[in-house]
Design an enzyme around this catalytic site. Structure first.
Site, PDB file in Angstrom:
ATOM      1  N   CYS A 103       0.403  -1.059   0.366  1.00  0.00           N
ATOM      2  CA  CYS A 103       0.125   0.102   0.888  1.00  0.00           C
ATOM      3  C   CYS A 103       1.065   1.442  -0.064  1.00  0.00           C
ATOM      4  O   CYS A 103       1.223   1.515  -0.965  1.00  0.00           O
ATOM      5  CB  CYS A 103      -0.959  -0.216   0.925  1.00  0.00           C
TER       6      CYS A 103
ATOM      7  N   HIS B  53      -3.713  -5.384   0.697  1.00  0.00           N
ATOM      8  CA  HIS B  53      -2.766  -5.632   1.934  1.00  0.00           C
ATOM      9  C   HIS B  53      -3.159  -6.919   1.965  1.00  0.00           C
ATOM     10  O   HIS B  53      -4.313  -8.001   2.100  1.00  0.00           O
ATOM     11  CB  HIS B  53      -4.068  -5.261   3.047  1.00  0.00           C
TER      12      HIS B  53
ATOM     13  N   GLU C   3      -2.016  -9.088   3.758  1.00  0.00           N
ATOM     14  CA  GLU C   3      -1.533  -9.927   4.509  1.00  0.00           C
ATOM     15  C   GLU C   3      -3.023 -10.823   5.283  1.00  0.00           C
ATOM     16  O   GLU C   3      -2.563 -11.369   5.968  1.00  0.00           O
ATOM     17  CB  GLU C   3      -0.701  -9.419   5.942  1.00  0.00           C
TER      18      GLU C   3
HETATM   19  N1  GLN Z   1      -1.765   6.553   3.042  1.00  0.00           N
HETATM   20  C1  GLN Z   1      -2.564   5.951   1.796  1.00  0.00           C
HETATM   21  C2  GLN Z   1      -3.573   5.721   1.172  1.00  0.00           C
HETATM   22  O1  GLN Z   1      -4.517   6.181   1.796  1.00  0.00           O
HETATM   23  C3  GLN Z   1      -1.976   4.393   2.274  1.00  0.00           C
HETATM   24  C4  GLN Z   1      -2.774   4.043   3.103  1.00  0.00           C
HETATM   25  C5  GLN Z   1      -1.772   2.448   3.143  1.00  0.00           C
HETATM   26  O2  GLN Z   1      -1.158   2.194   3.878  1.00  0.00           O
HETATM   27  N2  GLN Z   1      -3.072   1.221   3.651  1.00  0.00           N
HETATM   28  O3  GLN Z   1      -3.751   5.900   0.063  1.00  0.00           O
END
Ligand code: GLN
Length: 594
Positions: free
Chosen positions: A399, A526, A528
């Site tokens: 992310c 994500h 995970e």
């Molecule tokens: N802050 C970033 C976004 O909002 C990444 C979010 C995250 O890593 N879950 O896109």
């Protein structure tokens, strides 16, 4: 439906969630369909607005629910897919009661905690317990309910009262209470003390619930005399006192419960149709636990984040790394690196910290930049990504980890000096990460792209695609607001940074790989959250394999772990055979959408 309520005594944080999930694992190993509900008696509607420092990671479900990290334990242990309603908070219950009141559903009556709030809790539990969680439409047979906090907490009172009533509503043979308590062993005397457990059981009884099992958490195994004492003073039979001492790994807990005859107990008490011995899936847990203890070969991962003071902030990332390391027969060693400490200013401000941070980064076998929000520490993450790219060290970006890798590449390869994300600086012509709303902006906690979304691979060569067993589409969970600017993608790709996985319309960049690098992979989602002890997540597995220098042989051998890589002693038992032929494909077939 059988209900198992798990309550806590003395203090929280003694592993009630793991014990509750282990009970579920045990029942699942006997072929029973199990679901779970976690109750958090705080007033927040959900965990979406929590700072990771407050409660650890925010766990995300398929349906986009942002929930307590305990639901991650349930999903991982029991291999189920839960829904946002499987997490109850006081906020959610009150919200539903108040909205009913506004609609006039209470017909002008005074709306009170008892009976209206307690009824709402019971109705919620009955409704949610029936929702299938195994990917089919079968109603679960057992619902495990974990009540957060400890007995006696003011916030938990309405819930305790709801369950006091609930035991009569569903009948005694369908309801059981497990009370998890602490048996401390103060250094001064070295004795195991039962008094705190006695008091907390007394308190529980005073509130109208009688424990069917008292689980004693202790640092060392509990002596028979102590077990006897708990039995005498807490008004339970000897076999209703269960001991769970500190184990080498959480994988031992289901085994420990099985050893203490929990299966025959559930069979008798709840009238469940259970075999006397658990099925094969429990032997897999034994194999996992043994493997965890046996692995000595370390794989060192630098986790470069900003919430590193609380390890729970990255619990799912850590678990996903662990699942992959275990299957490769390596011992996971995570060094938590504070990204701010990698930044140039730190060299002056605190040279010791700066050098320590860089030493941890450089001494690792792989660099992982996990998710995160806000500008603090971003420049350090950019440095970490740059170091991994230039030095050809395995890199996994999750992310935010994808976004910083893109920013780094733009600045240092494409020469876009001002490259950044519009999350951190106001937009300009070199902004490479922009807000791409798909959601309806509204109140805090509901403005992100959340939950399961499809990613389509656009080429066969991709290493990530191979790790996902060459499927065309994968479905993973998201939690973000910003994304790579699609108008800049051509320039990136022309210079080797390929976006091999995208949304169906091709506009959202989901998976990134760098050509000519052993493993420089980042994902906007994500993965995970879908990793399981026996089914590691493909991007994580690829990362660990790259870190131990086995990725190429893994791919050329058709994505199979060789017996040698999988087992150090070279012996193959039945269970081992199963794990050995463990195929990433099978593992993640469920995650693929076709
Ligand atoms: N802050 C970033 C976004 O909002 C990444 C979010 C995250 O890593 N879950 O896109």
């Amino acid at each position: 439906m059988k209900y198992i309520l798990v309550t806590g005594g003395v203090i929280s944080g003694i592993g009630k969630g793991i014990i509750a999930s282990s009970v579920g694992t045990l029942l699942k190993a006997c072929g029973i369909g199990v679901t779970s509900i976690k109750i958090d008696p705080y007033l927040n509607i959900d965990a979406g607005t929590f700072s990771p420092y407050e409660h650890g990671e925010v766990y995300v479900l398929d349906d986009g629910g942002e929930v307590d990290l305990d639901l991650g334990n349930y999903e991982r242990f029991m291999d189920v897919t839960l829904h946002r309603d499987n997490n109850i908070t006081t906020g959610k219950i009150y919200q539903s009661v108040i909205s009913k009141e506004r609609k006039g559903d209470y017909l002008g009556k005074t709306v009170q905690v008892v009976p209206h709030v307690t009824d709402a809790v019971q109705e919620w539990v009955e409704r949610v317990s029936k929702i299938p969680v195994d990917g089919d439409d079968k109603e679960p047979e057992v619902c495990i309910i974990e009540l957060g906090g400890t007995i006696g907490d003011i916030e938990g009172m309405a819930f305790v009262e709801a369950f006091r009533q609930f035991q009569f509503r569903v009948n005694r043979q369908n309801f059981l209470n497990i009370h998890v308590s602490l048996v401390p062993q103060p250094k001064a005397t070295g004795e195991q003390k039962t008094k705190p457990t006695q008091s907390s059981v007394r308190e529980l009884r005073g509130l109208g619930l009688s424990p069917d099992l008292v689980v004693c958490r202790s640092s060392l195994p509990i002596h028979d005399a102590v077990r006897e004492k708990v039995s005498n003073f807490c008004h339970v039979a000897n076999e209703q006192v269960i001991c769970v001492h500190d184990c080498t790994s959480v994988y031992r807990v289901p085994l420990l419960l099985a050893e203490q005859n929990l299966i025959p107990f559930f069979k008798g008490r709840l009238g469940l149709d259970l075999p006397l011995r658990p099925g094969r899936s429990l032997s897999k847990w034994k194999e996992l636990a043994d493997r965890y203890d046996r692995n000595t070969n370390p794989v060192k991962i630098a986790l470069v984040g900003k919430y590193i003071k609380l390890e729970d902030a990255y619990i799912s990332v850590n678990k996903a790394l662990m699942h992959s390391a275990l299957v490769c027969n390596y011992r996971l060693e995570v060094k938590y690196v504070d990204s701010e400490e990698l930044e140039d200013e730190m060299r002056e401000k605190n040279p010791v910290k700066y050098h320590e941070a860089w030493q941890n980064l450089c001494g690792s076998d792989g660099v992982l930049v996990p998710g995160g929000f806000g500008v603090r520490g971003i420049e350090g993450m950019v440095k970490a990504a740059q170091w991994a790219r230039v030095n050809k060290k395995p890199y996994l970006g999750i992310c935010l980890g994808l976004q910083v890798a893109v920013i780094e590449f733009a600045r240092n390869v494409l020469g876009m000096k001002k490259a950044n994300s519009s999350e951190f600086v106001s937009e300009n012509d070199e902004t490479v990460v922009i807000e791409m709303p798909e959601h309806n902006p509204g109140d805090m906690g509901g403005t992100m792209r959340l939950g399961k979304r499809k990613t389509f691979f656009n080429q066969h060569k991709s290493v990530t695609r191979k790790l996902y067993n060459d499927v065309e589409v994968v479905e993973e969970r998201h939690r973000h607001r910003y994304e790579v600017d699609p108008s800049k993608v051509e320039e990136f790709e022309g210079n080797g940074l390929k976006f091999v996985g995208r949304s169906e319309d091709g506009k959202r960049m989901e998976i990134m790989e760098l050509s000519g690098h052993p493993y420089f992979v980042a994902v906007q989602y994500h993965p995970e959250y879908l990793s399981r002890p026996l089914k590691p997540s493909p991007p994580y597995l690829g990362f660990i394999l790259a870190a131990i220098g086995r990725l190429t042989s893994f791919i050329t051998s058709g994505c199979r772990l060789s017996p040698r890589s999988s087992f150090s002693d070279g012996e193959t038992s039945d269970t081992e055979e199963e794990l050995m032929t463990f195929h990433v494909s099978n593992a993640l077939r469920q995650n693929a959408s076709h």
